[in-house]
Design a protein around this motif. Structure first.
Motif, mmCIF file in Angstrom:
data_model
loop_
_atom_site.group_PDB
_atom_site.id
_atom_site.type_symbol
_atom_site.label_atom_id
_atom_site.label_comp_id
_atom_site.label_asym_id
_atom_site.label_seq_id
_atom_site.Cartn_x
_atom_site.Cartn_y
_atom_site.Cartn_z
ATOM 1 N N GLN A 198 -38.396 -16.203 -16.972
ATOM 2 C CA GLN A 198 -39.003 -14.879 -17.076
ATOM 3 C C GLN A 198 -39.828 -14.646 -15.820
ATOM 4 O OE1 GLN A 198 -41.528 -14.535 -20.565
ATOM 5 N NE2 GLN A 198 -40.724 -12.505 -20.991
ATOM 6 N N CYS A 204 -31.055 -7.055 -15.233
ATOM 7 C CA CYS A 204 -32.143 -7.183 -16.207
ATOM 8 C C CYS A 204 -32.247 -5.934 -17.089
ATOM 9 C CB CYS A 204 -33.476 -7.483 -15.519
ATOM 10 S SG CYS A 204 -34.159 -6.158 -14.516
ATOM 11 N N THR A 219 -39.801 -9.011 -16.018
ATOM 12 C CA THR A 219 -38.348 -8.869 -16.046
ATOM 13 C C THR A 219 -37.713 -10.150 -16.552
ATOM 14 O OG1 THR A 219 -38.087 -9.547 -13.731
ATOM 15 C CG2 THR A 219 -38.284 -7.183 -14.162
ATOM 16 N N ASN A 220 -36.529 -9.993 -17.146
ATOM 17 C CA ASN A 220 -35.786 -11.120 -17.706
ATOM 18 C C ASN A 220 -34.356 -11.078 -17.177
ATOM 19 O OD1 ASN A 220 -37.596 -12.328 -20.086
ATOM 20 N ND2 ASN A 220 -37.863 -10.103 -20.056
ATOM 21 N N THR A 259 -30.612 -11.937 -16.353
ATOM 22 C CA THR A 259 -29.626 -12.759 -17.059
ATOM 23 C C THR A 259 -28.890 -13.695 -16.111
ATOM 24 O OG1 THR A 259 -27.924 -11.047 -16.808
ATOM 25 C CG2 THR A 259 -29.284 -10.956 -18.784
#
Length: 222
Positions: free
Chosen positions: A165, A139, A157-158, A160
């Motif tokens: 999300q 992230c 947090t995002n 991948t």
């Protein structure tokens, strides 16, 4: 590290540890806040924990992290906890969720940082990439989530490599929780964990956690 030859014996080990810990803490505290993790791994633990003779009216359950989705979504950690933990004797516990899709995610995090109670016990999991809570190695927020000097406890947090999300406790908040339990299963995760114990930097996040909290109670089964 506590190692078991089956998931059932591992669950029993965690339950016994939690019962002793909760009983001891409630001798001097009016109530406790316990944060739990989601995913499929804790379902057996939740089902059995819900049946234990605990003074549940004095227990608040919350989440270590949550996907920013509706709480009736099948991927919601809140949905999982309400289905498997807040049942049986544990129905008397109070619950505080992390997601509210009626608000902007930034506003939700601001609210959590201002209003959430202090957590006494956290039951953590770990992914095969060494992430814990929603602190993923991939992230973009990894540096901020791993900043041990921050005073705010919740972060967005995002990742991948995972859907949705997320909202969750950052590393600074995790290492300040008085009692940490880590539950993992499988040889792959054991290998990741043992390597992480030898790493002194932020990769993977579980290594940073355990280097700062070597007293974490670890329960592993095949």
């Amino acid at each position: 590290m506590n190692k078991y030859d089956s998931a059932e014996s591992q669950i029993n080990g965690i339950i016994n540890h939690l019962l002793q810990l909760i009983t001891k803490l409630l001798e001097t505290k009016s109530g406790l806040c316990i944060a739990v993790s989601g995913g499929k791994s804790p379902i057996g633990l939740f089902d059995k924990l819900s049946q234990q003779d605990i003074d549940w009216k004095r227990i608040t359950i919350t989440l270590v992290d949550e996907r920013f989705i509706a709480i009736d979504n099948q991927d919601s950690n809140e949905n999982l906890v309400k289905t498997h933990l807040l049942q049986n004797k544990a129905r008397e516990a109070r619950f505080i969720g992390l997601s509210n899709t009626n608000m902007a995610i930034d506003s939700v995090v601001d609210h959590l940082n201002a209003n959430m109670p202090e957590i006494d016990i956290a039951i953590l999991g770990m992914g095969e990439d060494g992430h814990t809570a929603s602190i993923f190695p991939c992230c973009n927020e990894l540096e901020a989530a791993s900043d041990l000097s921050t005073t705010k406890r919740y972060i967005i947090t995002n990742p991948t490599t995972a859907n949705y999300q997320r909202i969750g406790l950052n590393m600074s908040a995790l290492i300040k929780i008085p009692h940490l339990v880590l539950s993992i299963n499988g040889n792959k995760k054991l290998e990741v964990l043992e390597k992480a114990l030898k790493v002194q930097n932020k990769q993977p996040p579980i290594g940073l956690l355990l280097s700062n909290r070597p007293d974490t109670k670890i329960f592993w089964s095949e």
